[in-house]
Design an enzyme around this catalytic site. Structure first.
Site, PDB file in Angstrom:
ATOM      1  N   ASP A 149       0.837  -1.061   0.078  1.00 10.69           N
ATOM      2  CA  ASP A 149       0.009  -0.016  -0.039  1.00 10.69           C
ATOM      3  C   ASP A 149       0.775   1.348  -0.003  1.00 10.69           C
ATOM      4  O   ASP A 149       1.870   1.226   0.412  1.00 10.69           O
ATOM      5  CB  ASP A 149      -0.836  -0.095   1.281  1.00 10.69           C
ATOM      6  N   HIS A 168       3.089   3.480  -8.929  1.00 11.56           N
ATOM      7  CA  HIS A 168       2.729   2.202  -9.103  1.00 11.56           C
ATOM      8  C   HIS A 168       3.959   1.475  -9.696  1.00 11.56           C
ATOM      9  O   HIS A 168       4.570   0.517  -9.447  1.00 11.56           O
ATOM     10  CB  HIS A 168       1.581   1.824 -10.038  1.00 11.56           C
ATOM     11  N   LEU A 197      12.469 -20.115  -3.923  1.00  8.94           N
ATOM     12  CA  LEU A 197      11.475 -19.134  -3.320  1.00  8.94           C
ATOM     13  C   LEU A 197      10.206 -19.153  -4.463  1.00  8.94           C
ATOM     14  O   LEU A 197      10.283 -19.293  -5.597  1.00  8.94           O
ATOM     15  CB  LEU A 197      12.022 -17.964  -3.268  1.00  8.94           C
TER      16      LEU A 197
HETATM   17  C1  LIG Z   1      -1.153  -5.695 -11.288  1.00  3.07           C
HETATM   18  C2  LIG Z   1       0.312  -5.638 -11.042  1.00  3.07           C
HETATM   19  C3  LIG Z   1       0.620  -4.213 -10.183  1.00  3.07           C
HETATM   20  C4  LIG Z   1       1.727  -4.078  -9.590  1.00  3.07           C
HETATM   21  N1  LIG Z   1       2.124  -2.973  -8.993  1.00  3.07           N
HETATM   22  C5  LIG Z   1       3.326  -2.809  -8.288  1.00  3.07           C
HETATM   23  C6  LIG Z   1       3.454  -3.042  -6.847  1.00  3.07           C
HETATM   24  C7  LIG Z   1       2.511  -2.077  -6.087  1.00  3.07           C
HETATM   25  C8  LIG Z   1       1.217  -2.438  -6.020  1.00  3.07           C
HETATM   26  C9  LIG Z   1       0.330  -2.217  -7.184  1.00  3.07           C
HETATM   27  C10 LIG Z   1       0.845  -2.066  -8.479  1.00  3.07           C
HETATM   28  N2  LIG Z   1       2.644  -5.068  -9.646  1.00  3.07           N
HETATM   29  N3  LIG Z   1       4.057  -5.146  -9.442  1.00  3.07           N
HETATM   30  C11 LIG Z   1       4.513  -6.266 -10.037  1.00  3.07           C
HETATM   31  C12 LIG Z   1       3.421  -7.120 -10.654  1.00  3.07           C
HETATM   32  C13 LIG Z   1       3.634  -8.380 -11.345  1.00  3.07           C
HETATM   33  C14 LIG Z   1       2.588  -9.173 -11.367  1.00  3.07           C
HETATM   34  C15 LIG Z   1       2.595 -10.462 -11.919  1.00  3.07           C
HETATM   35  C16 LIG Z   1       4.018 -11.030 -12.390  1.00  3.07           C
HETATM   36  F1  LIG Z   1       3.921 -12.130 -13.236  1.00  3.07           F
HETATM   37  C17 LIG Z   1       4.918 -10.028 -12.507  1.00  3.07           C
HETATM   38  C18 LIG Z   1       4.808  -8.810 -11.820  1.00  3.07           C
HETATM   39  C19 LIG Z   1       2.315  -6.125 -10.516  1.00  3.07           C
HETATM   40  N4  LIG Z   1       1.045  -6.342 -11.050  1.00  3.07           N
END
Ligand SMILES: Cc1cc(N2CCCCCC2)n2ncc(-c3ccc(F)cc3)c2n1
Length: 259
Positions: free
Chosen positions: A39, A56, A150
């Site tokens: 968050d 983000h 992991l």
């Molecule tokens: C939707 C979303 C949002 C997202 N945020 C960055 C982290 C903060 C929270 C919201 C935004 N991140 N950060 C990494 C991924 C991700 C997801 C799947 C994957 F296989 C590899 C990376 C991600 N996916």
């Protein structure tokens, strides 16, 4: 910190005490499974007069940083709440940006995760994600499915109540089809029916940005989990903060309801 030595400057280790603390932490019980509610990304951007999506994007870099450090510490499973079922209510442009982050993250980090023997998993309902997001995810899961290190699980389009309803429906169907007797339904039956089947229950939950609530995240799985809440905004969350959370965990007397 820089030190002059015979006219040559050299950078001292970030902090000997930090490295000592890392060594100390790894001599004790490191949480097997850490879950994180990431968050504070929007607030991080707002504090810098940047668009929310900048938060983000910075938060995505923090996922990589914390994954590396958790891997170094010997954490067995890391589950991160990347997109909840409620997040669809955000502005369309913001959701579209967020839905491109998996591809960017994997494009940059998948080779290193393979090298590190990290396995990528997901929980949630991927069928509602954009096709490009789903394909990137499926590719990462496929390419890392034999890894034994992991387990990095992304909760995407995930909601715990929906997960529990789906598991209950599957259990009821098994009973209706005569595959399962009602009296044989146990907590293990539910564990096996949830999307987290095969993962150990989280021993430590971390939530950043000062919010103190679960937000429909892993409600069944967190029954005996230690909670660590920090005001640090997720994009600012660094190795020192994860170490602090683990040290707090190691200092707690876990009773699982006993004396
Ligand atoms: C939707 C979303 C949002 C997202 N945020 C960055 C982290 C903060 C929270 C919201 C935004 N991140 N950060 C990494 C991924 C991700 C997801 C799947 C994957 F296989 C590899 C990376 C991600 N996916």
């Amino acid at each position: 910190m820089l030190k002059k030595w015979f006219g040559k400057t050299e950078t001292l280790p970030i902090s000997e005490s930090f490295e000592e603390r890392v060594q100390q932490a790894t001599q004790h019980t490191v949480p097997t499974h850490i879950a994180i509610i990431m968050d504070g990304n929007g607030r991080w951007a707002k504090k810098r007069s940047l668009p929310r999506v900048a938060g983000h994007h910075e938060g995505m870099k923090t996922v990589r940083k914390i994954t590396r450090f958790a891997d170094r510490l010997g954490v067995k499973a890391l589950t991160v709440y990347a997109f909840s079922t409620e997040n669809w209510k955000r502005p369309k442009a913001e959701v579209e940006f967020i839905m491109k982050l998996p591809q960017e993250f994997l494009g940059d980090f998948l080779p290193e995760m393979i090298e590190r023997n990290i396995r990528v998993e997901t929980i949630g309902e991927p069928e509602y994600l954009p096709k490009h997001t789903r394909l990137a995810l499926e590719e990462a899961i496929e390419q890392t499915k034999h890894n034994t290190g992991l387990v990095l699980t992304f909760a995407l389009n995930y909601g715990s109540r929906a997960e529990i309803v789906k598991a209950t429906q599957n259990i009821a169907t098994a009973v209706k089809n005569g595959v399962l007797a009602v009296e044989d339904i146990t907590e293990e039956t539910m564990n096996a029916a949830l999307m987290t089947a095969g993962l150990p229950e989280p021993e430590l939950l971390i939530r950043t940005s000062g919010e103190v609530r679960l937000s429909n995240f892993m409600l069944w799985q967190l029954a005996y989990t230690e909670f660590f809440f920090t005001d640090v905004l997720w994009p600012d969350f660094a190795e020192q903060h994860l170490l602090e959370a683990i040290e707090s965990f190691q200092g707690r007397d876990r009773r699982y309801g006993g004396l």
